[in-house]
Design a protein around this motif. Structure first.
Motif, short mmCIF file in Angstrom:
data_model
loop_
_atom_site.label_atom_id
_atom_site.label_comp_id
_atom_site.label_asym_id
_atom_site.label_seq_id
_atom_site.Cartn_x
_atom_site.Cartn_y
_atom_site.Cartn_z
N ALA A 165 0.83 -1.21 0.00
CA ALA A 165 0.00 0.00 0.00
C ALA A 165 0.87 1.26 0.00
N ILE A 166 1.97 1.23 0.74
CA ILE A 166 2.87 2.39 0.77
C ILE A 166 3.49 2.61 -0.61
N SER A 167 3.86 1.52 -1.28
CA SER A 167 4.49 1.66 -2.59
C SER A 167 3.54 2.27 -3.61
N TRP A 168 2.21 2.15 -3.36
CA TRP A 168 1.24 2.77 -4.26
C TRP A 168 1.37 4.29 -4.25
N ILE A 169 1.81 4.87 -3.15
CA ILE A 169 2.01 6.33 -3.09
C ILE A 169 3.05 6.73 -4.12
N LEU A 184 8.23 -1.61 -20.43
CA LEU A 184 8.64 -2.77 -19.64
C LEU A 184 9.83 -2.44 -18.74
N SER A 185 10.75 -1.63 -19.25
CA SER A 185 11.92 -1.27 -18.43
C SER A 185 11.50 -0.46 -17.21
N PHE A 186 10.54 0.44 -17.38
CA PHE A 186 10.07 1.24 -16.25
C PHE A 186 9.27 0.40 -15.26
N MET A 187 8.69 -0.70 -15.71
CA MET A 187 7.98 -1.59 -14.81
C MET A 187 8.92 -2.22 -13.79
N GLY A 188 10.16 -2.47 -14.20
CA GLY A 188 11.07 -3.19 -13.32
C GLY A 188 12.16 -2.38 -12.65
N VAL A 189 12.58 -1.27 -13.26
CA VAL A 189 13.80 -0.60 -12.81
C VAL A 189 13.69 -0.04 -11.40
N TYR A 190 12.54 0.51 -11.02
CA TYR A 190 12.43 1.20 -9.73
C TYR A 190 12.09 0.27 -8.57
N LEU A 212 2.24 3.36 -17.35
CA LEU A 212 1.50 2.13 -17.06
C LEU A 212 2.42 1.08 -16.44
N GLY A 213 3.65 0.98 -16.98
CA GLY A 213 4.60 0.03 -16.42
C GLY A 213 5.03 0.42 -15.02
N LEU A 214 5.31 1.69 -14.82
CA LEU A 214 5.76 2.15 -13.51
C LEU A 214 4.66 2.05 -12.46
N LEU A 215 3.42 2.24 -12.88
CA LEU A 215 2.31 2.11 -11.95
C LEU A 215 2.17 0.68 -11.44
N ALA A 216 2.39 -0.28 -12.31
CA ALA A 216 2.15 -1.68 -11.96
C ALA A 216 3.33 -2.34 -11.25
N GLY A 217 4.56 -1.98 -11.65
CA GLY A 217 5.74 -2.71 -11.19
C GLY A 217 5.95 -2.79 -9.69
N PRO A 218 6.20 -1.66 -8.99
CA PRO A 218 6.46 -1.73 -7.55
C PRO A 218 5.33 -2.35 -6.72
#
Length: 451
Positions: free
Chosen positions: A83-87, A268-274, A395-401
């Motif tokens: 939930a915190i990572s959603w911020i 896809l890279s932004f989904m995983g990098v952070y 979209l990738g960054l929203l889903a990844g973390p």
């Protein structure tokens, strides 16, 4: 397909490394459409400084979220790790999601007023964030912080503001440069790394002395100064025609296979990098790594120290070769490093990992502007095309973390999170490699046509 202009064909056959040469003949602009280079002027390098400051207080704050993630996780009953990572994900998502809108505004000639509005919203969000729970008791204790208030201020308000300043920070600089475009944009993106170093140190140093509210307010004052300077000196190119009557999205760009493959790889890279940036502190705590006297919050700063060089070196190489090629290589190596993340337990190895991963992950952020420019035939449309790619990245960054947080919380642990992140990042490198293959194939096809 339109007939190939002989003058352009001859020019492209002589220099395969040029931006125009990587575009299809049907979409390549005529020489009259190509803007003259201004990269040797004071105005051009002033825009590099402006872009640096905008990055410093937008992506720099995004790179700082790992420190906030660790602090919020230490508050009993505040929220789960996912939930915190959603911020942070909402903040980053809005930063990139607004790319299509803000890119179109840049193309229409309104970059400066939009940057001012975005800067105001970032400062407003930080000040509102510092007031979280002020009516519920102590303003300095951990228990006063309220989740939904932090989400609205840090996640939503700051995220919207960052979304309005992000595209101008790179797109305006890109229009001033041609031969050294990748290096110039790389210098701009080092602002994100410097912000990711300095803001965690400021926040952590003040947190123990002044408490959460004043630590956030002082961060807000620094943001106010840096963004204020940027708003004063930002100057879009006046000799590029404003595209005031064009649609918000240039969807026809997705009909270009090279552009579509590149955008898919970026998303896809932004989904995983952070994922590493968000959870590096949590993994250290869970594994019981002995950090000796090293404050765990400094791990985020170490990632960003590596990112300083990772935002300049690959861009220099990109100017010598091709940005999509260099980005694909750096993304692939970054994916391999993510696989190794869970097996790094000692302090020396952890420091080395943070510096090395920070170096390779720097290219994830620094090279997309140059990569998108390499498949953009008309630079007066660059803002919209880069903005669309940024929106897809959102979209990738929203889903990844959050997915990684769910994997950790459901029993997969940090090993499961690293496997997930590594897989999507390696898949990103394959998609970028496909884009470069399509670009090279088009170059060879034209060469054969020219005899």
């Amino acid at each position: 397909m339109e007939k190939l202009n002989p003058e352009i064909a001859l020019e492209s056959s002589q220099d395969d490394s040029s931006v125009m040469n990587d575009l299809s003949p049907a979409t390549r602009p005529s020489p009259m459409e190509a803007p003259k280079s201004k990269e040797n002027t004071w105005l051009a390098w002033t825009q590099v400084l402006v872009g640096f400051l905008l990055m410093f207080s937008s992506w720099g704050l995004v790179n700082t979220f790992g420190v906030f993630q660790g602090y919020y996780s230490s508050i009993p009953g505040f929220a789960s790790s996912s939930a915190i990572s959603w911020i942070g994900s909402i903040q980053s998502f809005l930063l990139l999601l607004l790319g299509a809108f803000s890119g179109r505004v840049v193309d229409a000639g309104y970059a400066r007023p939009m940057t001012m509005v975005g800067s105001f919203l970032i400062v407003l969000g930080l000040m509102a964030m510092s007031l979280s729970g002020i009516n519920g008791g102590s303003t300095s204790g951990q228990a006063s912080i309220v989740y939904y208030q932090i989400m609205l201020s840090q996640g939503v308000c700051c995220g919207i503001g960052m979304g309005l300043v992000f595209v101008p920070s790179v797109s305006i600089t890109a229009t001033y440069f041609q031969k050294r475009r990748a290096v110039a944009v790389g210098i701009v993106t080092t602002g994100a790394a410097f912000g990711g170093i300095i803001y965690p140190i400021i926040f952590q140093a003040l947190l123990s002395r002044l408490g959460f509210p004043w630590a956030v307010r002082i961060v807000g004052f620094v943001v106010l100064v840096t963004l204020g300077i940027a708003c004063v000196f930002i100057r879009p190119r006046s000799d590029l025609p404003a595209k005031k009557k064009m649609p918000l999205l240039e969807l026809r760009a997705f009909k270009e296979p090279a552009y579509s493959s590149l955008v898919l790889g970026l998303a896809l890279s932004f989904m995983g990098v952070y994922i590493v940036y968000y959870y590096v502190e949590g993994r250290v705590a869970a594994a019981g790594v002995n950090l000796k006297r090293l404050n765990p919050h400094y791990l985020v700063s170490l990632l960003n120290v590596g990112g300083i060089f990772g935002r300049v070196v690959p861009n220099y190489l990109a100017d010598k070769t091709h940005p999509v090629l260099i980005q694909g290589i750096f993304v692939f190596v970054g994916g391999m490093l993510i696989f190794a993340w869970s097996f790094v337990l000692g302090l020396p190895g952890l420091i080395a990992f943070c510096l090395i991963y920070g170096f390779f992950s720097g290219a994830f952020v620094s090279l997309p502007p140059a990569s998108v420019a390499s498949v953009t035939p008309d630079m007066s449309r660059y803002g919209a095309r880069f903005g669309m790619s940024a929106t897809c990245n959102a979209l990738g960054l929203l889903a990844g973390p959050p997915i990684a947080g769910a994997i950790i919380g459901k029993g997969g642990g940090y090993l499961g999170a690293s496997i997930f992140a590594g897989l999507v990042v390696v898949a990103a490198s394959i998609s970028m490699g496909t884009s470069k293959f399509l670009i090279s194939r088009e170059v060879k096809r034209r060469s054969k046509e020219l005899g």
